[in-house]
Design a protein around this motif. Sequence first.
Motif, short mmCIF file in Angstrom:
data_model
loop_
_atom_site.label_atom_id
_atom_site.label_comp_id
_atom_site.label_asym_id
_atom_site.label_seq_id
_atom_site.Cartn_x
_atom_site.Cartn_y
_atom_site.Cartn_z
N ALA A 10 0.82 -1.22 0.00
CA ALA A 10 0.00 0.00 0.00
C ALA A 10 0.85 1.26 0.00
O ALA A 10 0.34 2.35 -0.24
CB ALA A 10 -0.92 0.00 1.22
N CYS A 11 2.13 1.11 0.28
CA CYS A 11 3.05 2.25 0.32
C CYS A 11 4.26 1.89 -0.54
O CYS A 11 5.32 1.56 -0.01
CB CYS A 11 3.45 2.52 1.76
N PRO A 12 4.11 1.92 -1.86
CA PRO A 12 5.12 1.34 -2.76
C PRO A 12 6.37 2.19 -2.91
O PRO A 12 6.63 2.80 -3.95
CB PRO A 12 4.37 1.23 -4.08
N LEU A 13 7.18 2.22 -1.86
CA LEU A 13 8.48 2.90 -1.91
C LEU A 13 9.57 1.85 -2.05
O LEU A 13 9.43 0.73 -1.55
CB LEU A 13 8.69 3.71 -0.63
N PRO A 14 10.69 2.20 -2.69
CA PRO A 14 11.77 1.22 -2.85
C PRO A 14 12.40 0.86 -1.51
O PRO A 14 12.49 1.69 -0.61
CB PRO A 14 12.77 1.94 -3.76
N GLY A 15 12.83 -0.39 -1.40
CA GLY A 15 13.58 -0.82 -0.24
C GLY A 15 12.78 -1.43 0.88
O GLY A 15 13.35 -1.86 1.89
N ALA A 16 11.46 -1.51 0.77
CA ALA A 16 10.65 -2.10 1.83
C ALA A 16 10.94 -3.59 1.95
O ALA A 16 11.11 -4.28 0.94
CB ALA A 16 9.17 -1.87 1.56
N ARG A 17 11.00 -4.09 3.18
CA ARG A 17 11.17 -5.52 3.36
C ARG A 17 10.65 -5.95 4.73
O ARG A 17 10.45 -5.13 5.63
CB ARG A 17 12.62 -5.95 3.19
N LEU A 18 10.42 -7.26 4.84
CA LEU A 18 9.91 -7.86 6.07
C LEU A 18 11.00 -8.69 6.74
O LEU A 18 11.75 -9.40 6.08
CB LEU A 18 8.71 -8.75 5.77
N LEU A 19 11.06 -8.58 8.06
CA LEU A 19 11.99 -9.37 8.87
C LEU A 19 11.24 -9.96 10.05
O LEU A 19 10.14 -9.53 10.39
CB LEU A 19 13.11 -8.49 9.44
N ARG A 20 11.85 -10.96 10.69
CA ARG A 20 11.39 -11.37 12.00
C ARG A 20 12.05 -10.48 13.06
O ARG A 20 13.16 -9.97 12.86
CB ARG A 20 11.76 -12.83 12.27
N GLN A 21 11.39 -10.32 14.20
CA GLN A 21 11.98 -9.50 15.26
C GLN A 21 13.33 -10.04 15.70
O GLN A 21 14.25 -9.28 15.98
CB GLN A 21 11.03 -9.41 16.46
N ARG A 22 13.46 -11.35 15.76
CA ARG A 22 14.74 -11.89 16.23
C ARG A 22 15.90 -11.48 15.31
O ARG A 22 17.00 -11.20 15.78
CB ARG A 22 14.68 -13.40 16.38
N ALA A 23 15.65 -11.43 14.00
CA ALA A 23 16.70 -11.01 13.08
C ALA A 23 17.02 -9.53 13.25
O ALA A 23 18.19 -9.13 13.27
CB ALA A 23 16.28 -11.30 11.64
N ALA A 24 15.98 -8.70 13.40
CA ALA A 24 16.20 -7.27 13.56
C ALA A 24 16.94 -6.96 14.86
O ALA A 24 17.91 -6.18 14.88
CB ALA A 24 14.87 -6.53 13.53
N LEU A 25 16.52 -7.58 15.96
CA LEU A 25 17.15 -7.28 17.24
C LEU A 25 18.57 -7.82 17.33
O LEU A 25 19.44 -7.20 17.96
CB LEU A 25 16.29 -7.82 18.39
N ARG A 26 18.81 -8.97 16.71
CA ARG A 26 20.19 -9.48 16.71
C ARG A 26 21.12 -8.52 15.97
O ARG A 26 22.26 -8.30 16.39
CB ARG A 26 20.22 -10.87 16.10
N ALA A 27 20.63 -7.94 14.87
CA ALA A 27 21.44 -6.96 14.14
C ALA A 27 21.68 -5.70 14.97
O ALA A 27 22.65 -4.98 14.75
CB ALA A 27 20.76 -6.60 12.83
N LEU A 28 20.78 -5.47 15.94
CA LEU A 28 20.91 -4.29 16.80
C LEU A 28 21.58 -4.62 18.13
O LEU A 28 21.55 -3.84 19.07
CB LEU A 28 19.52 -3.67 17.04
N GLY A 29 22.16 -5.82 18.21
CA GLY A 29 23.01 -6.14 19.36
C GLY A 29 22.39 -7.01 20.42
O GLY A 29 23.04 -7.28 21.44
N LEU A 30 21.16 -7.48 20.24
CA LEU A 30 20.52 -8.34 21.23
C LEU A 30 20.57 -9.79 20.73
O LEU A 30 19.92 -10.13 19.74
CB LEU A 30 19.07 -7.93 21.46
#
Length: 374
Positions: A298-318
């Motif tokens: 619904a918001c067709p901007l380039p670069g949108a993607r889906l992750l799981r929270q565990r992947a996002a938080l691990r990349a942020l140091g958790l």
Amino acid sequence: MATEAGAEGGPRGWRAATRAALYGPDGFYRGPEGPAGHFRTSVHASPLFAGAVARLLCRVDEALGRPAVLDFVDMAAGRGELAAGVLTALPADVAARTRVYAVELAGRPAGLDRRIEWRAEPPERTAGLLFANEWLDNVPLEVAETDAEGVPRLVLVRDDGTELLGPPVAGPEAEWLARWWPLAGGRPAADGAEAADREAEDGQATGGEATGGEAVAGATSGPGLRAEIGLPRDLAWASAVGTLARGLAVAVDYAHTAGTRPPFGTLTGFRKGRGTAPVPDGSCDITAHVALDACAAACPLPGARLLRQRAALRALGLTGSRPPLTLASTDPAGYVRALAAASQAAELVAPGGFGDFGWLLQPVGIPDVLADAV
């Protein structure tokens, strides 16, 4: 004889019933205890979550070139817990440049940090991070169910929670169903990006709540199938992203994607920490998982993607990793603190719980600041 739709106490669509039950003058979210009095989100589970969001805001700050003013917008702010936690966790030089907005329909809580601006709507033309933690699952929507002939009909509900089938789904709602959650002809096939995401996540569906993340093989047609028509959420998300001039918008929620839609829906209630029947009388939360793939489209901007929270938080140091045992002998108190933090981090990234939440990342005019999250 059925009461006229929309009359006092009579049957009406789930969207109108939920809006009144959650956000009306005596609605669930107007109560003094706030959401934390009834359920835990990642924000309430540990201050480590706010710390991770603060690090994400710092990445956005770098991508924006460290502007003189950096914006942080907390959508569906509850009682301001995340907004306050992010301010506390930011480095002093970044905090000094950060404007924090808490967007919430309920009144401003007493004692909230005066640096946080309390608003009913997000500000326009911001540059920074717009973060929506468990907002979209509470955006009211209609529910559809197939009748004896397999025709999708709107589900009407009385204030006591009893339901009956209404008219056939038509117009934009029918178009949304046909594209994103077809009830008569099977679920839509996953596209390549979604298939790759599922493969990277060990084949698990995006969703963390026992009431709906799993698809049931073979249940793709016939009477009694249900779907939540996510069109209002798509529009709400596109509107929120549209307030960003530059930066990153993130939606975090219980979610599912095409090919893994639960055949009987996910609509449920929460009261005092327990799941309950969704009764639209203001006594409980009413929530349903989010079709985040539809929100992204619904918001067709380039670069949108889906992750799981565990992947996002691990990349942020958790990571949830235990501290080395050698620390116990050299710094016993430090070891105990590190062990407690590891336990909290483990809960935030755990499969079957918070770690299964979906993150929709929508960059606006900046590169992917979570490119290391896979």
